[in-house]
Structure formats: structure tokens, C-alpha cells
Design a protein around this motif. Structure first.
Motif, PDB file in Angstrom:
ATOM      1  N   UNK A  10       0.805  -1.213   0.000  1.00  0.00           N
ATOM      2  CA  UNK A  10       0.000   0.000   0.000  1.00  0.00           C
ATOM      3  C   UNK A  10       0.838   1.263   0.000  1.00  0.00           C
ATOM      4  N   UNK A  11       0.201   2.342  -0.364  1.00  0.00           N
ATOM      5  CA  UNK A  11       0.897   3.625  -0.488  1.00  0.00           C
ATOM      6  C   UNK A  11       1.442   4.114   0.852  1.00  0.00           C
ATOM      7  N   UNK A  12       0.747   3.786   1.938  1.00  0.00           N
ATOM      8  CA  UNK A  12       1.177   4.247   3.255  1.00  0.00           C
ATOM      9  C   UNK A  12       2.513   3.638   3.669  1.00  0.00           C
ATOM     10  N   UNK A  13       2.891   2.520   3.032  1.00  0.00           N
ATOM     11  CA  UNK A  13       4.159   1.865   3.371  1.00  0.00           C
ATOM     12  C   UNK A  13       5.333   2.395   2.551  1.00  0.00           C
ATOM     13  N   UNK A  14       5.060   3.272   1.606  1.00  0.00           N
ATOM     14  CA  UNK A  14       6.081   3.730   0.667  1.00  0.00           C
ATOM     15  C   UNK A  14       6.822   4.960   1.194  1.00  0.00           C
ATOM     16  N   UNK A  44      -2.124  -1.627 -11.062  1.00  0.00           N
ATOM     17  CA  UNK A  44      -1.409  -1.047  -9.913  1.00  0.00           C
ATOM     18  C   UNK A  44      -2.333  -0.054  -9.197  1.00  0.00           C
ATOM     19  N   UNK A  45      -3.453  -0.521  -8.643  1.00  0.00           N
ATOM     20  CA  UNK A  45      -4.451   0.397  -8.098  1.00  0.00           C
ATOM     21  C   UNK A  45      -3.957   1.285  -6.968  1.00  0.00           C
ATOM     22  N   UNK A  46      -2.967   0.832  -6.212  1.00  0.00           N
ATOM     23  CA  UNK A  46      -2.474   1.652  -5.109  1.00  0.00           C
ATOM     24  C   UNK A  46      -1.727   2.897  -5.581  1.00  0.00           C
ATOM     25  N   UNK A  47      -1.397   2.938  -6.869  1.00  0.00           N
ATOM     26  CA  UNK A  47      -0.700   4.089  -7.437  1.00  0.00           C
ATOM     27  C   UNK A  47      -1.672   5.217  -7.784  1.00  0.00           C
ATOM     28  N   UNK A  48      -2.955   4.911  -7.910  1.00  0.00           N
ATOM     29  CA  UNK A  48      -3.945   5.876  -8.398  1.00  0.00           C
ATOM     30  C   UNK A  48      -3.876   7.239  -7.710  1.00  0.00           C
ATOM     31  N   UNK A  49      -3.756   7.304  -6.374  1.00  0.00           N
ATOM     32  CA  UNK A  49      -3.733   8.628  -5.736  1.00  0.00           C
ATOM     33  C   UNK A  49      -2.524   9.483  -6.108  1.00  0.00           C
ATOM     34  N   UNK A  50      -1.474   8.872  -6.646  1.00  0.00           N
ATOM     35  CA  UNK A  50      -0.264   9.608  -6.992  1.00  0.00           C
ATOM     36  C   UNK A  50      -0.346  10.295  -8.345  1.00  0.00           C
ATOM     37  N   UNK A  68      -9.795   4.825  -5.974  1.00  0.00           N
ATOM     38  CA  UNK A  68      -9.405   5.578  -4.783  1.00  0.00           C
ATOM     39  C   UNK A  68      -9.037   4.618  -3.655  1.00  0.00           C
ATOM     40  N   UNK A  69      -8.244   5.092  -2.714  1.00  0.00           N
ATOM     41  CA  UNK A  69      -7.789   4.244  -1.616  1.00  0.00           C
ATOM     42  C   UNK A  69      -8.977   3.738  -0.794  1.00  0.00           C
ATOM     43  N   UNK A  99     -11.301   2.077   7.699  1.00  0.00           N
ATOM     44  CA  UNK A  99     -12.459   1.558   8.434  1.00  0.00           C
ATOM     45  C   UNK A  99     -13.498   0.970   7.484  1.00  0.00           C
ATOM     46  N   UNK A 100     -13.033   0.300   6.416  1.00  0.00           N
ATOM     47  CA  UNK A 100     -13.926  -0.214   5.378  1.00  0.00           C
ATOM     48  C   UNK A 100     -14.976  -1.171   5.948  1.00  0.00           C
TER      49      UNK A 100
END
Length: 242
Positions: free
Chosen positions: A39-43, A107-113, A166-167, A171-172
Motif C-alpha cells: 500500500x501507499x502508506x508503506x512507501x 497497480x491500483x495503489x498508485x492511483x492517488x499519486x 481511490x484508496x 475503516x472499510x
């Protein structure tokens, strides 16, 4: 795919003695894999360095900042989005939107970038820019209307897909529980359309979902969106000719 990078200072220091041999391609590959897997939060530069078994300073020798590393990652993700030039401008745009969405789906986790990168000027994909401008010029746009149409294409290409992928909120599960009871809570007299469609919309419509397009693709809506976008550009040409 041709690309030009904005000027930037050299990295912060040479790799230290005893550290593994690195290349920019290897760094980008590991960074993208980290985003895909964790995930993006780990990058971060530090997390990429840890995966490579080196100090963060070694990463900075190949890329001056996290910002520029993101630009390189986006370049890799989008390297095959430009369609072949032998299509009509309408079909070319449909193919562009589709290929972009397929690239993000991988690569859906890249979308917010993506949006950040497109305004950063850290990396400019000349093939993409020239391709869009050429096809819109073929359609009949010139001068300022051509630039306006170009901006509309970039916004349209990125907009739907970025929202679709989107991410997922942290709390999904709580959101899923809330939305599962949502249809029964609707005041049908005040919101008749929502009341009628809520069962179908919950979990699969913007605003009323807890998953993104990686799990629940919105293909039908995407196809309608692209057709409406291309038709809208065609209508602008008819107004111009009129």
C-alpha cells in the motif's frame, strides 16, 4: 515512450562501500512492488532502501527526492497507455482512456499519486502530450480550443479512474456495516430515486461503496463516461462549425 525530466540537483551522496550495486530501474521496480504489495502508506525512501538492503543515501544518488521517484514510478505504470496512431480520433481517445484504466487496474495503489505527478512537472511524457494534441488537431481543434480540449482529455482520462480506484478507507468494514443498513433508513417520500435504487447502488456506486475498482470494477459506468466524453468533444466541434 519519450520522456523529459525537469532539472533537479544530484543525489545526496554516493552509495557507501559494501552496499549492494543499484540502478534507477531496480529502485523503481522495488518501489512499485512495495506500493503494490503493502500500500501507499508503506512507501518511503527509507522503506525502499530497507527492501534493497542499503542506506537511504544510496537511493538519493539515483533520484534526488521521493517526489522524483514517484515520477519515475508513474512513468513505468503508464508506459504503454498511448494507442497506435492509425485510429480515428474518437477511437484513439476511447483506447487511451481504456488503456489508462487498465494500467491503473494493474497497480491500483498508485492511483492517488497520478494527479500529483501530472501537475509536478517532474516527468513529462512527450509521446502522450503529442499524441493527444495531434488527434485533437486532426479532429478540428486549433489554438486555444485545442489547449482547452487537451486539458479536458487529461482531466477526463484521470478523473473517473482515479475515483474508481481511490484508496480503500481503513475503516472499510465499519463502513460496510453502516451501508448495509442504509437502504432501510431512506425516507422514500423525500428521496424516492435513492429509495428505489439503494439496494443496487450500495457497494457498487460512488459515495455508497466501501471497496474500490480493484474489487468492484465500474466497467459499465466507465464505458458510458467515455462515450459521453467523446460525444461532448464532437458537439464542441459542431458548435465551432456552426
Amino acid at each position: 515512450m519519450a520522456k523529459t525530466s525537469a532539472s533537479a540537483p544530484r543525489g545526496r551522496g554516493r552509495p557507501q562501500k559494501g552496499e549492494p550495486e543499484l540502478s534507477k530501474a531496480q529502485i523503481v521496480e522495488i518501489a512499485l512492488r512495495l506500493i503494490d504489495d503493502e500500500g501507499l502508506q508503506a512507501f518511503s525512501i527509507r522503506s525502499v532502501a530497507k527492501k534493497l538492503g542499503c542506506y537511504p543515501t544510496a537511493i538519493y544518488w539515483y533520484t534526488p527526492s521521493r517526489h522524483f521517484l514517484i515520477a519515475e514510478i508513474i512513468t513505468v505504470v503508464l508506459r504503454d497507455v498511448v494507442p497506435t496512431a492509425d485510429l480515428t480520433w474518437q477511437d484513439w481517445l476511447r483506447a487511451l482512456f481504456t488503456r489508462y484504466r487498465e494500467a491503473i487496474a494493474r497497480h491500483p495503489n498508485v492511483a492517488p499519486l497520478i494527479g500529483v505527478n501530472l501537475v509536478s512537472n517532474a516527468s513529462v511524457d512527450l509521446d502522450l502530450v503529442e499524441g493527444i494534441l495531434s488527434k485533437l488537431h486532426d479532429a478540428g481543434f486549433e489554438g486555444t480550443p485545442l489547449i482547452n480540449a487537451y486539458n479536458a482529455v487529461i482531466g477526463g482520462m484521470v478523473g473517473f479512474t482515479t475515483q474508481e480506484f481511490a484508496m480503500v478507507p481503513p475503516d472499510a468494514e465499519d463502513l460496510q456495516g453502516y451501508l448495509s443498513d442504509f437502504p432501510d433508513s431512506i425516507d422514500a417520500a423525500r428521496y424516492p430515486q435513492i429509495a428505489q435504487l439503494a439496494e443496487q447502488m450500495v457497494g457498487s456506486a460512488f459515495i455508497l461503496r466501501w471497496q474500490n475498482g480493484a474489487t468492484r470494477p465500474m466497467s459499465g459506468a466507465f464505458e458510458m463516461y467515455v462515450d459521453a466524453f467523446v460525444s461532448g468533444l464532437e458537439s464542441q466541434l459542431h458548435v465551432k462549425k456552426g
